[in-house]
Design a protein around this motif. Structure first.
Motif, PDB file in Angstrom:
ATOM      1  N   ILE A  33       0.847  -1.199   0.000  1.00 16.15           N
ATOM      2  CA  ILE A  33       0.000   0.000   0.000  1.00 16.15           C
ATOM      3  C   ILE A  33       0.879   1.245   0.000  1.00 16.15           C
ATOM      4  CG2 ILE A  33      -1.770   1.281   1.250  1.00 16.15           C
ATOM      5  CD1 ILE A  33      -2.753  -1.398   2.395  1.00 16.15           C
ATOM      6  N   ALA A  34       1.917   1.240   0.826  1.00 17.81           N
ATOM      7  CA  ALA A  34       2.849   2.376   0.865  1.00 17.81           C
ATOM      8  C   ALA A  34       3.549   2.544  -0.479  1.00 17.81           C
ATOM      9  CB  ALA A  34       3.869   2.158   1.978  1.00 17.81           C
ATOM     10  N   ALA A  35       3.851   1.419  -1.143  1.00 17.70           N
ATOM     11  CA  ALA A  35       4.566   1.487  -2.427  1.00 17.70           C
ATOM     12  C   ALA A  35       3.749   2.208  -3.486  1.00 17.70           C
ATOM     13  CB  ALA A  35       4.916   0.078  -2.896  1.00 17.70           C
ATOM     14  N   THR A  36       2.423   2.027  -3.461  1.00 16.90           N
ATOM     15  CA  THR A  36       1.586   2.709  -4.449  1.00 16.90           C
ATOM     16  C   THR A  36       1.519   4.213  -4.186  1.00 16.90           C
ATOM     17  OG1 THR A  36      -0.430   2.331  -3.145  1.00 16.90           O
ATOM     18  CG2 THR A  36       0.173   0.654  -4.774  1.00 16.90           C
ATOM     19  N   GLU A  37       1.846   4.604  -2.974  1.00 16.66           N
ATOM     20  CA  GLU A  37       1.893   6.021  -2.642  1.00 16.66           C
ATOM     21  C   GLU A  37       3.260   6.616  -2.980  1.00 16.66           C
ATOM     22  OE1 GLU A  37       1.288   8.864   1.319  1.00 16.66           O
ATOM     23  OE2 GLU A  37       0.660   6.753   1.367  1.00 16.66           O
ATOM     24  N   LEU A  38       4.316   5.822  -2.827  1.00 14.69           N
ATOM     25  CA  LEU A  38       5.679   6.312  -3.071  1.00 14.69           C
ATOM     26  C   LEU A  38       6.076   6.262  -4.545  1.00 14.69           C
ATOM     27  CD1 LEU A  38       7.477   4.554  -0.060  1.00 14.69           C
ATOM     28  CD2 LEU A  38       6.870   6.987  -0.243  1.00 14.69           C
ATOM     29  N   PHE A  39       5.421   5.386  -5.326  1.00 11.23           N
ATOM     30  CA  PHE A  39       5.795   5.186  -6.732  1.00 11.23           C
ATOM     31  C   PHE A  39       4.552   5.238  -7.617  1.00 11.23           C
ATOM     32  CE2 PHE A  39       8.804   2.979  -4.035  1.00 11.23           C
ATOM     33  CZ  PHE A  39      10.029   3.439  -4.509  1.00 11.23           C
ATOM     34  N   PRO A  40       4.702   5.733  -8.838  1.00 14.66           N
ATOM     35  CA  PRO A  40       3.563   5.785  -9.767  1.00 14.66           C
ATOM     36  C   PRO A  40       3.255   4.403 -10.329  1.00 14.66           C
ATOM     37  CG  PRO A  40       5.555   6.610 -10.829  1.00 14.66           C
ATOM     38  CD  PRO A  40       5.928   6.339  -9.407  1.00 14.66           C
ATOM     39  N   VAL A  41       2.289   3.722  -9.737  1.00 11.40           N
ATOM     40  CA  VAL A  41       1.956   2.346 -10.109  1.00 11.40           C
ATOM     41  C   VAL A  41       0.527   2.295 -10.628  1.00 11.40           C
ATOM     42  CG1 VAL A  41       1.608   0.021  -9.205  1.00 11.40           C
ATOM     43  CG2 VAL A  41       3.579   1.359  -8.462  1.00 11.40           C
ATOM     44  N   GLU A  42       0.333   1.673 -11.789  1.00 11.98           N
ATOM     45  CA  GLU A  42      -1.018   1.543 -12.353  1.00 11.98           C
ATOM     46  C   GLU A  42      -1.684   0.211 -12.006  1.00 11.98           C
ATOM     47  OE1 GLU A  42       1.579   2.499 -14.412  1.00 11.98           O
ATOM     48  OE2 GLU A  42       1.068   4.633 -14.301  1.00 11.98           O
ATOM     49  N   ARG A  43      -0.836  -0.796 -11.751  1.00 12.90           N
ATOM     50  CA  ARG A  43      -1.379  -2.138 -11.503  1.00 12.90           C
ATOM     51  C   ARG A  43      -0.549  -2.821 -10.425  1.00 12.90           C
ATOM     52  NH1 ARG A  43      -1.206  -7.561 -14.547  1.00 12.90           N
ATOM     53  NH2 ARG A  43       0.765  -6.823 -15.409  1.00 12.90           N
ATOM     54  N   VAL A  44      -1.215  -3.581  -9.549  1.00 13.87           N
ATOM     55  CA  VAL A  44      -0.518  -4.315  -8.494  1.00 13.87           C
ATOM     56  C   VAL A  44      -0.898  -5.783  -8.605  1.00 13.87           C
ATOM     57  CG1 VAL A  44      -0.159  -4.607  -6.024  1.00 13.87           C
ATOM     58  CG2 VAL A  44      -0.520  -2.311  -6.965  1.00 13.87           C
ATOM     59  N   VAL A  45       0.103  -6.622  -8.797  1.00  8.65           N
ATOM     60  CA  VAL A  45      -0.110  -8.075  -8.820  1.00  8.65           C
ATOM     61  C   VAL A  45       0.486  -8.627  -7.535  1.00  8.65           C
ATOM     62  CG1 VAL A  45       0.325 -10.253 -10.012  1.00  8.65           C
ATOM     63  CG2 VAL A  45      -0.007  -8.142 -11.333  1.00  8.65           C
ATOM     64  N   VAL A  46      -0.359  -9.257  -6.709  1.00 11.95           N
ATOM     65  CA  VAL A  46       0.115  -9.811  -5.442  1.00 11.95           C
ATOM     66  C   VAL A  46       0.081 -11.332  -5.524  1.00 11.95           C
ATOM     67  CG1 VAL A  46      -2.199  -9.681  -4.393  1.00 11.95           C
ATOM     68  CG2 VAL A  46      -0.157  -9.852  -2.930  1.00 11.95           C
ATOM     69  N   PHE A  47       1.195 -11.954  -5.184  1.00 13.60           N
ATOM     70  CA  PHE A  47       1.309 -13.413  -5.186  1.00 13.60           C
ATOM     71  C   PHE A  47       1.177 -13.886  -3.741  1.00 13.60           C
ATOM     72  CE2 PHE A  47       3.702 -11.694  -8.714  1.00 13.60           C
ATOM     73  CZ  PHE A  47       3.242 -12.448  -9.790  1.00 13.60           C
ATOM     74  N   LEU A  48       0.273 -14.833  -3.516  1.00 15.58           N
ATOM     75  CA  LEU A  48       0.022 -15.266  -2.145  1.00 15.58           C
ATOM     76  C   LEU A  48      -0.499 -16.699  -2.110  1.00 15.58           C
ATOM     77  CD1 LEU A  48      -3.112 -13.208  -0.984  1.00 15.58           C
ATOM     78  CD2 LEU A  48      -2.553 -13.740  -3.331  1.00 15.58           C
ATOM     79  N   THR A  49      -0.204 -17.370  -1.021  1.00 19.57           N
ATOM     80  CA  THR A  49      -0.662 -18.750  -0.837  1.00 19.57           C
ATOM     81  C   THR A  49      -2.140 -18.751  -0.448  1.00 19.57           C
ATOM     82  OG1 THR A  49      -0.065 -18.748   1.496  1.00 19.57           O
ATOM     83  CG2 THR A  49       1.641 -19.444  -0.080  1.00 19.57           C
ATOM     84  N   ARG A  50      -2.695 -19.950  -0.393  1.00 21.37           N
ATOM     85  CA  ARG A  50      -4.113 -20.064  -0.010  1.00 21.37           C
ATOM     86  C   ARG A  50      -4.346 -19.494   1.387  1.00 21.37           C
ATOM     87  NH1 ARG A  50      -6.519 -23.556   3.084  1.00 21.37           N
ATOM     88  NH2 ARG A  50      -4.712 -24.956   3.109  1.00 21.37           N
ATOM     89  N   GLN A  51      -3.405 -19.789   2.322  1.00 20.42           N
ATOM     90  CA  GLN A  51      -3.570 -19.291   3.692  1.00 20.42           C
ATOM     91  C   GLN A  51      -3.502 -17.762   3.725  1.00 20.42           C
ATOM     92  OE1 GLN A  51      -1.562 -21.641   2.668  1.00 20.42           O
ATOM     93  NE2 GLN A  51      -1.426 -23.387   4.093  1.00 20.42           N
ATOM     94  N   ALA A  52      -2.582 -17.188   2.935  1.00 24.97           N
ATOM     95  CA  ALA A  52      -2.465 -15.729   2.913  1.00 24.97           C
ATOM     96  C   ALA A  52      -3.695 -15.082   2.304  1.00 24.97           C
ATOM     97  CB  ALA A  52      -1.213 -15.337   2.137  1.00 24.97           C
ATOM     98  N   ARG A  53      -4.273 -15.773   1.316  1.00 24.74           N
ATOM     99  CA  ARG A  53      -5.466 -15.211   0.674  1.00 24.74           C
ATOM    100  C   ARG A  53      -6.655 -15.173   1.623  1.00 24.74           C
ATOM    101  NH1 ARG A  53      -6.542 -15.968  -5.668  1.00 24.74           N
ATOM    102  NH2 ARG A  53      -8.277 -14.505  -5.888  1.00 24.74           N
ATOM    103  N   GLU A  54      -6.639 -16.044   2.592  1.00 22.83           N
ATOM    104  CA  GLU A  54      -7.750 -16.092   3.556  1.00 22.83           C
ATOM    105  C   GLU A  54      -7.482 -15.214   4.775  1.00 22.83           C
ATOM    106  OE1 GLU A  54      -8.003 -20.208   4.429  1.00 22.83           O
ATOM    107  OE2 GLU A  54      -8.919 -20.757   2.492  1.00 22.83           O
ATOM    108  N   SER A  55      -6.323 -14.557   4.811  1.00 18.67           N
ATOM    109  CA  SER A  55      -5.943 -13.784   6.000  1.00 18.67           C
ATOM    110  C   SER A  55      -6.493 -12.358   5.949  1.00 18.67           C
ATOM    111  CB  SER A  55      -4.417 -13.727   6.109  1.00 18.67           C
ATOM    112  OG  SER A  55      -3.880 -12.918   5.066  1.00 18.67           O
ATOM    113  N   ASP A  56      -6.421 -11.694   7.118  1.00 16.84           N
ATOM    114  CA  ASP A  56      -6.845 -10.295   7.191  1.00 16.84           C
ATOM    115  C   ASP A  56      -5.912  -9.398   6.383  1.00 16.84           C
ATOM    116  OD1 ASP A  56      -8.976 -10.936   8.805  1.00 16.84           O
ATOM    117  OD2 ASP A  56      -7.891 -10.543  10.683  1.00 16.84           O
ATOM    118  N   ASN A  57      -4.656  -9.814   6.223  1.00 20.32           N
ATOM    119  CA  ASN A  57      -3.713  -9.003   5.448  1.00 20.32           C
ATOM    120  C   ASN A  57      -4.219  -8.780   4.021  1.00 20.32           C
ATOM    121  OD1 ASN A  57      -1.893  -8.790   7.552  1.00 20.32           O
ATOM    122  ND2 ASN A  57      -0.687 -10.585   6.909  1.00 20.32           N
TER     123      ASN A  57
END
Length: 498
Positions: A33-57
């Motif tokens: 989230i901070a990176a999208t504020e510090l750098f001009p980003v149009e798209r964010v691709v996040v790679f995450l495991t099944r457990q991470a996808r179910e997390s509050d993060n």
């Protein structure tokens, strides 16, 4: 479009203030989230495991980024197969020519290593620009408090310069294994230019790195285009330049510094400053170049040069004509070699007296016939009924140095200098010749004249320029003439050995 590729785990991340130089993001617990504020980003691709996808993060990340976020599921990386799966998914997430920022702040286990390899892969295969490889250094926060507070400043490091080491490594491998200096020369030139574009930031700047890179580029082209008369003097220049620029590449191009001595030793084998001279020494240098080609797997170049080497050996014993003249080589030297090869096969052929006086004439004829068959097989790309197999070609090519060296032992101690060069002095200057530019004219004239050649001066130019050039070429040209439509050729001096 700039895409941020990031990773997310299931851990508990603390809210801090991520800082990129003087720029600070709002306090947040998730670096993407901070990176999208510090750098001009149009798209964010996040790679995450099944457990991470179910997390509050992930929920917090999705709420903050909305449609800008694209989640990609990956395995945990517990096996080699899973690591390769992660590699493929990250590589597939980026299109050709894109600009990418990679973030490994919340990456887990071996993911950072995969990221560096993916970055190198994407640059080479998809022409992707890796703008940054970011790491929010939570452990380097200031002040360092436990627990951390939202106002604690966390520096963001850019690890992209480490990718340069991979380029240097690839460049070194290409040069040492294949004689291809293209990539490492490019890195040397880039280093020189980057240091100069920094302006006043760097007080000390390189002066020889760019020239070193350019000479390496030229050498690489000459090597792969089979231009020994350019390779040998370029190698001599580089041997000297590697010594002169030693302090610079040890300071600014350390990866090259580690292989510089090895490169110098290889070049010394065929470094020869006088490309127009044909002698036992130059034949020795050409032979070492043949060996270098074979060591680097450049069989086509080795065979092509070996054939011309035999012609040069014969030219040295013929002692007449210009050994570099294509007509003389083909109509006299090669024609004689062809006739001698036919005679070695039992055919009736008349050969000139100078051939019969050659040491090892019969061996030379047999070698010429053997090399001709090998060379033709390569030149015609195997497009004939009895084409040699790959292993046969490689095996026979290995025999070349020993066969040539047998002739080299009987090369004799004399030397030949060939060539006639015509210098149109009107081409040395623009609209008008200027005395204050005379050093430039003379330097160019010396370069065009070469060493030991017959040089003809002609063209519209002031008398003072003719006199200056004639004086500059004394001791450099073997024979100097003046030519004009009125006078014809007039000899100025002739230092041809009698």
């Amino acid at each position: 479009m700039t895409t941020l590729l990031t990773f997310l785990g299931t851990g508990r991340y603390e809210s801090v203030t991520y800082c990129w130089g003087e720029k600070a993001a709002k306090p947040i617990h998730l670096f993407p989230i901070a990176a999208t504020e510090l750098f001009p980003v149009e798209r964010v691709v996040v790679f995450l495991t099944r457990q991470a996808r179910e997390s509050d993060n992930f929920k917090d990340l999705h709420n903050a980024l909305g449609d800008k976020l694209k989640p990609v599921s990956i395995p945990e990386g517990r096996s080699e197969a899973e690591l390769w799966e992660i590699f493929g998914q990250v590589a597939d997430a980026v299109g050709a020519g894109e600009t990418v920022i990679l973030d490994i702040t919340h990456a887990f286990r071996s993911i950072p290593l995969i990221v560096f390899n993916v970055a190198a892969y994407l640059r080479r295969t998809k022409n992707v620009t890796i703008e940054h490889i970011l790491y929010g250094a939570f452990e380097a926060r200031e002040p360092f408090r436990t627990p951390p507070q939202p106002e604690d400043r966390v520096p963001v490091f850019d690890l992209a310069p480490l990718l340069e080491l991979l380029d240097w490594t690839s460049g070194a491998e290409a040069l040492l294994k294949r004689g291809d200096a293209g990539l490492i020369a490019e890195k040397i030139i880039e280093t020189h230019q980057r240091l100069w574009t920094k302006g006043a930031e760097t007080l000390q700047k390189p002066t020889k790195l760019k020239l070193l890179g350019q000479k390496l580029q030229n050498l690489s082209k000459a090597l792969h285009l089979s231009r020994p008369r350019e390779v040998m003097p370029l190698s001599a220049e580089l041997v000297s330049l590697l010594s002169d620029a030693r302090e610079e590449f040890h300071q600014w191009a350390k990866p090259f510094a580690l292989i510089a001595d090895q490169i110098r030793q290889e070049l010394e084998g065929f470094a020869f400053g006088t490309s127009d001279e044909l002698s036992r020494q130059s034949l020795e240098k050409q032979l070492q170049l043949v060996e270098y080609y074979l060591q680097k797997g450049l069989i086509v170049q080795a065979v092509a040069l070996a054939r011309e080497w035999v012609v040069n050996w014969v030219a040295l014993h013929c002692k007449e004509g210009d050994w570099r003249d294509a007509h003389f080589r083909e109509k006299k030297l090669e024609a004689t070699l062809n006739a001698a090869a036919r005679r070695s096969q039992g055919k009736q052929e008349e050969l000139p007296p100078w051939w019969n006086a050659l040491p090892l004439a019969d061996r030379c004829a047999e070698l010429w016939d053997w090399l001709g068959d090998l060379r033709n097989d390569l030149a015609h790309c195997g497009m004939r009924t009895k084409a040699a197999g790959i292993e046969s070609i490689s095996s026979r090519a290995k025999e070349i140095p020993e066969r040539l060296r047998a002739l080299l032992e009987h090369a004799g101690a004399h030397s030949l200098r060939g060539g006639r060069r015509v210098l149109d002095l009107s081409q040395l200057y623009g609209e008008r010749a200027r005395l204050d530019e005379l050093p430039l004219y003379l330097a160019r004239a010396r370069e065009l004249a070469g060493e030991g050649n017959e040089v003809v001066l002609t063209g519209q130019a002031p008398i003072w320029l003719y006199l200056a050039v004639a004086h500059a070429l004394h001791g450099k040209a073997r024979r100097l003439l003046y030519d004009s439509p009125v006078t014809g050729e007039v000899c100025i001096f002739d230092h041809t050995p009698r």
